[in-house]
Design a protein around this motif. Structure first.
Motif, PDB file in Angstrom:
ATOM      1  N   SER A 119     -34.316 -56.103  33.611  1.00  7.72           N
ATOM      2  CA  SER A 119     -33.867 -56.225  32.413  1.00  7.72           C
ATOM      3  C   SER A 119     -32.736 -54.912  32.104  1.00  7.72           C
ATOM      4  O   SER A 119     -32.899 -53.955  32.721  1.00  7.72           O
ATOM      5  CB  SER A 119     -34.994 -56.197  31.434  1.00  7.72           C
ATOM      6  OG  SER A 119     -34.319 -55.935  30.167  1.00  7.72           O
ATOM      7  N   LYS A 120     -32.006 -55.066  31.275  1.00  6.10           N
ATOM      8  CA  LYS A 120     -31.040 -54.042  30.844  1.00  6.10           C
ATOM      9  C   LYS A 120     -31.551 -53.353  29.565  1.00  6.10           C
ATOM     10  O   LYS A 120     -30.956 -52.351  29.394  1.00  6.10           O
ATOM     11  CB  LYS A 120     -29.653 -54.515  30.529  1.00  6.10           C
ATOM     12  CG  LYS A 120     -28.813 -55.080  31.860  1.00  6.10           C
ATOM     13  CD  LYS A 120     -27.469 -55.685  31.139  1.00  6.10           C
ATOM     14  CE  LYS A 120     -26.993 -56.543  32.470  1.00  6.10           C
ATOM     15  NZ  LYS A 120     -25.680 -57.085  31.984  1.00  6.10           N
ATOM     16  N   GLU A 121     -32.469 -53.769  28.948  1.00  2.73           N
ATOM     17  CA  GLU A 121     -33.046 -53.475  27.651  1.00  2.73           C
ATOM     18  C   GLU A 121     -34.433 -53.071  27.734  1.00  2.73           C
ATOM     19  O   GLU A 121     -34.971 -52.149  27.297  1.00  2.73           O
ATOM     20  CB  GLU A 121     -32.697 -54.440  26.543  1.00  2.73           C
ATOM     21  CG  GLU A 121     -31.264 -54.796  26.318  1.00  2.73           C
ATOM     22  CD  GLU A 121     -30.599 -53.523  25.835  1.00  2.73           C
ATOM     23  OE1 GLU A 121     -31.010 -52.881  24.754  1.00  2.73           O
ATOM     24  OE2 GLU A 121     -29.284 -53.274  25.813  1.00  2.73           O
ATOM     25  N   ASP A 122     -35.251 -53.885  28.503  1.00  2.00           N
ATOM     26  CA  ASP A 122     -36.839 -53.584  28.374  1.00  2.00           C
ATOM     27  C   ASP A 122     -37.165 -52.561  29.141  1.00  2.00           C
ATOM     28  O   ASP A 122     -37.695 -52.803  30.498  1.00  2.00           O
ATOM     29  CB  ASP A 122     -37.312 -54.868  28.826  1.00  2.00           C
ATOM     30  CG  ASP A 122     -37.307 -56.137  27.605  1.00  2.00           C
ATOM     31  OD1 ASP A 122     -37.219 -55.545  26.482  1.00  2.00           O
ATOM     32  OD2 ASP A 122     -37.218 -57.218  27.995  1.00  2.00           O
ATOM     33  N   MET A 123     -36.644 -51.437  29.059  1.00  2.00           N
ATOM     34  CA  MET A 123     -37.049 -50.290  30.016  1.00  2.00           C
ATOM     35  C   MET A 123     -36.516 -48.890  29.157  1.00  2.00           C
ATOM     36  O   MET A 123     -35.751 -49.058  27.914  1.00  2.00           O
ATOM     37  CB  MET A 123     -36.077 -49.925  31.098  1.00  2.00           C
ATOM     38  CG  MET A 123     -34.470 -49.847  30.865  1.00  2.00           C
ATOM     39  SD  MET A 123     -33.749 -49.712  32.579  1.00  2.00           S
ATOM     40  CE  MET A 123     -33.439 -51.552  32.846  1.00  2.00           C
ATOM     41  N   ASN A 124     -37.027 -47.865  29.169  1.00  2.00           N
ATOM     42  CA  ASN A 124     -36.735 -46.682  28.796  1.00  2.00           C
ATOM     43  C   ASN A 124     -36.118 -45.537  29.577  1.00  2.00           C
ATOM     44  O   ASN A 124     -35.721 -44.366  29.116  1.00  2.00           O
ATOM     45  CB  ASN A 124     -37.764 -46.018  27.621  1.00  2.00           C
ATOM     46  CG  ASN A 124     -38.841 -45.625  28.477  1.00  2.00           C
ATOM     47  OD1 ASN A 124     -38.766 -45.245  29.708  1.00  2.00           O
ATOM     48  ND2 ASN A 124     -40.013 -45.345  27.951  1.00  2.00           N
ATOM     49  N   THR A 125     -35.721 -45.894  30.935  1.00  2.00           N
ATOM     50  CA  THR A 125     -35.036 -45.166  31.873  1.00  2.00           C
ATOM     51  C   THR A 125     -34.337 -45.818  32.761  1.00  2.00           C
ATOM     52  O   THR A 125     -34.614 -46.874  33.097  1.00  2.00           O
ATOM     53  CB  THR A 125     -36.346 -44.361  32.540  1.00  2.00           C
ATOM     54  OG1 THR A 125     -37.155 -43.728  31.767  1.00  2.00           O
ATOM     55  CG2 THR A 125     -35.802 -43.340  33.613  1.00  2.00           C
ATOM     56  N   ARG A 126     -33.035 -45.265  33.084  1.00  2.00           N
ATOM     57  CA  ARG A 126     -32.252 -46.151  34.098  1.00  2.00           C
ATOM     58  C   ARG A 126     -32.121 -45.326  35.199  1.00  2.00           C
ATOM     59  O   ARG A 126     -32.189 -43.998  35.223  1.00  2.00           O
ATOM     60  CB  ARG A 126     -31.022 -46.420  33.446  1.00  2.00           C
ATOM     61  CG  ARG A 126     -30.905 -47.617  32.580  1.00  2.00           C
ATOM     62  CD  ARG A 126     -29.506 -47.969  32.103  1.00  2.00           C
ATOM     63  NE  ARG A 126     -29.289 -49.036  31.261  1.00  2.00           N
ATOM     64  CZ  ARG A 126     -28.758 -49.182  30.311  1.00  2.00           C
ATOM     65  NH1 ARG A 126     -27.820 -48.113  30.034  1.00  2.00           N
ATOM     66  NH2 ARG A 126     -28.508 -50.275  29.303  1.00  2.00           N
ATOM     67  N   PHE A 127     -31.870 -45.877  36.345  1.00  2.20           N
ATOM     68  CA  PHE A 127     -31.443 -45.116  37.792  1.00  2.20           C
ATOM     69  C   PHE A 127     -30.218 -45.150  37.650  1.00  2.20           C
ATOM     70  O   PHE A 127     -29.422 -46.051  37.311  1.00  2.20           O
ATOM     71  CB  PHE A 127     -32.029 -45.809  38.876  1.00  2.20           C
ATOM     72  CG  PHE A 127     -33.447 -45.644  39.258  1.00  2.20           C
ATOM     73  CD1 PHE A 127     -33.758 -45.305  40.582  1.00  2.20           C
ATOM     74  CD2 PHE A 127     -34.415 -45.517  38.213  1.00  2.20           C
ATOM     75  CE1 PHE A 127     -35.096 -44.871  41.001  1.00  2.20           C
ATOM     76  CE2 PHE A 127     -35.890 -45.218  38.619  1.00  2.20           C
ATOM     77  CZ  PHE A 127     -36.213 -45.066  39.793  1.00  2.20           C
ATOM     78  N   SER A 128     -29.497 -44.267  38.508  1.00  2.00           N
ATOM     79  CA  SER A 128     -28.000 -44.097  38.536  1.00  2.00           C
ATOM     80  C   SER A 128     -27.638 -44.007  40.046  1.00  2.00           C
ATOM     81  O   SER A 128     -28.324 -43.880  40.799  1.00  2.00           O
ATOM     82  CB  SER A 128     -27.591 -42.638  37.890  1.00  2.00           C
ATOM     83  OG  SER A 128     -28.093 -42.488  36.603  1.00  2.00           O
ATOM     84  N   ALA A 129     -26.421 -44.347  40.144  1.00  5.10           N
ATOM     85  CA  ALA A 129     -25.747 -44.213  41.505  1.00  5.10           C
ATOM     86  C   ALA A 129     -25.534 -42.770  41.356  1.00  5.10           C
ATOM     87  O   ALA A 129     -24.895 -42.332  40.518  1.00  5.10           O
ATOM     88  CB  ALA A 129     -24.498 -45.027  41.459  1.00  5.10           C
ATOM     89  N   ILE A 130     -25.856 -42.065  42.650  1.00  2.00           N
ATOM     90  CA  ILE A 130     -25.730 -40.503  42.551  1.00  2.00           C
ATOM     91  C   ILE A 130     -24.844 -40.156  43.774  1.00  2.00           C
ATOM     92  O   ILE A 130     -25.076 -40.547  44.841  1.00  2.00           O
ATOM     93  CB  ILE A 130     -27.185 -39.986  42.700  1.00  2.00           C
ATOM     94  CG1 ILE A 130     -28.054 -40.461  41.728  1.00  2.00           C
ATOM     95  CG2 ILE A 130     -27.210 -38.512  42.892  1.00  2.00           C
ATOM     96  CD1 ILE A 130     -29.552 -40.261  42.057  1.00  2.00           C
ATOM     97  N   ILE A 131     -24.131 -39.207  43.359  1.00  2.00           N
ATOM     98  CA  ILE A 131     -23.347 -38.227  44.254  1.00  2.00           C
ATOM     99  C   ILE A 131     -23.888 -36.795  44.229  1.00  2.00           C
ATOM    100  O   ILE A 131     -23.631 -36.290  43.313  1.00  2.00           O
ATOM    101  CB  ILE A 131     -21.840 -38.528  43.999  1.00  2.00           C
ATOM    102  CG1 ILE A 131     -21.463 -39.846  44.057  1.00  2.00           C
ATOM    103  CG2 ILE A 131     -20.811 -37.448  44.784  1.00  2.00           C
ATOM    104  CD1 ILE A 131     -19.939 -39.856  43.441  1.00  2.00           C
TER     105      ILE A 131
END
Length: 152
Positions: free
Chosen positions: A105-117
């Motif tokens: 889901s794009k909405e049913d969460m309170n935390t996103r993972f990122s692409a990291i450099i």
């Protein structure tokens, strides 16, 4: 029309934090590796696992998810292919104030993972608002730019 959530970008210390990953497939494996890279203590629960999980320093429970697994968890990742289960885990985490990432889901969460450099001087996190392929594409473009500028 429901207004979409706005996620605040935040860097957070996961060192020795208790994290739970629900799911044993490719997405769960990738997110587990990311959590481990940042020092998290990870428990993984799923009825089936990719073989590679066995080589990781994680606690594995080969069984269905039960709510008791959420006890004392700092961050939970629901990475099953069962959308309803992932939503249920989100609802419980939201009620308990637990950070939660939902892979379906794009909405049913309170935390996103990122692409990291990560370089010696920079840590850059990229989010395409729940579209990981776009984040990775931009990450790779930024890596090339950093190399050109000699600030990698």
């Amino acid at each position: 029309m429901v207004e979409s959530k706005k996620f605040f970008p935040l860097f957070i210390d996961l060192n020795e934090k208790e994290c739970l990953v629900v799911g044993g497939g490719s997405v769960a494996l990738r997110k587990t590796k990311t959590l481990l890279e940042y020092g998290a203590s990870v428990t993984v629960v799923a009825s089936h696992f990719k073989e590679e999980f066995k080589s990781l320093p994680v606690e594995i429970y080969q069984q269905d998810f039960v709510v008791d697994f959420l006890k004392d968890k700092f961050l939970v990742v629901a990475a099953t292919d069962n959308i309803h289960l992932n939503e249920m885990i989100y609802d419980i985490c939201e009620m308990r104030g637990i950070l939660m990432n939902n892979a379906t889901s794009k909405e049913d969460m309170n935390t996103r993972f990122s692409a990291i450099i990560e370089t010696e001087e920079f840590q850059i996190a990229i989010s395409a608002k729940g579209l990981p392929k776009k984040s990775v594409k931009l990450k790779n473009q930024l890596i090339d730019i950093l190399k050109e500028l000699d600030i990698e």
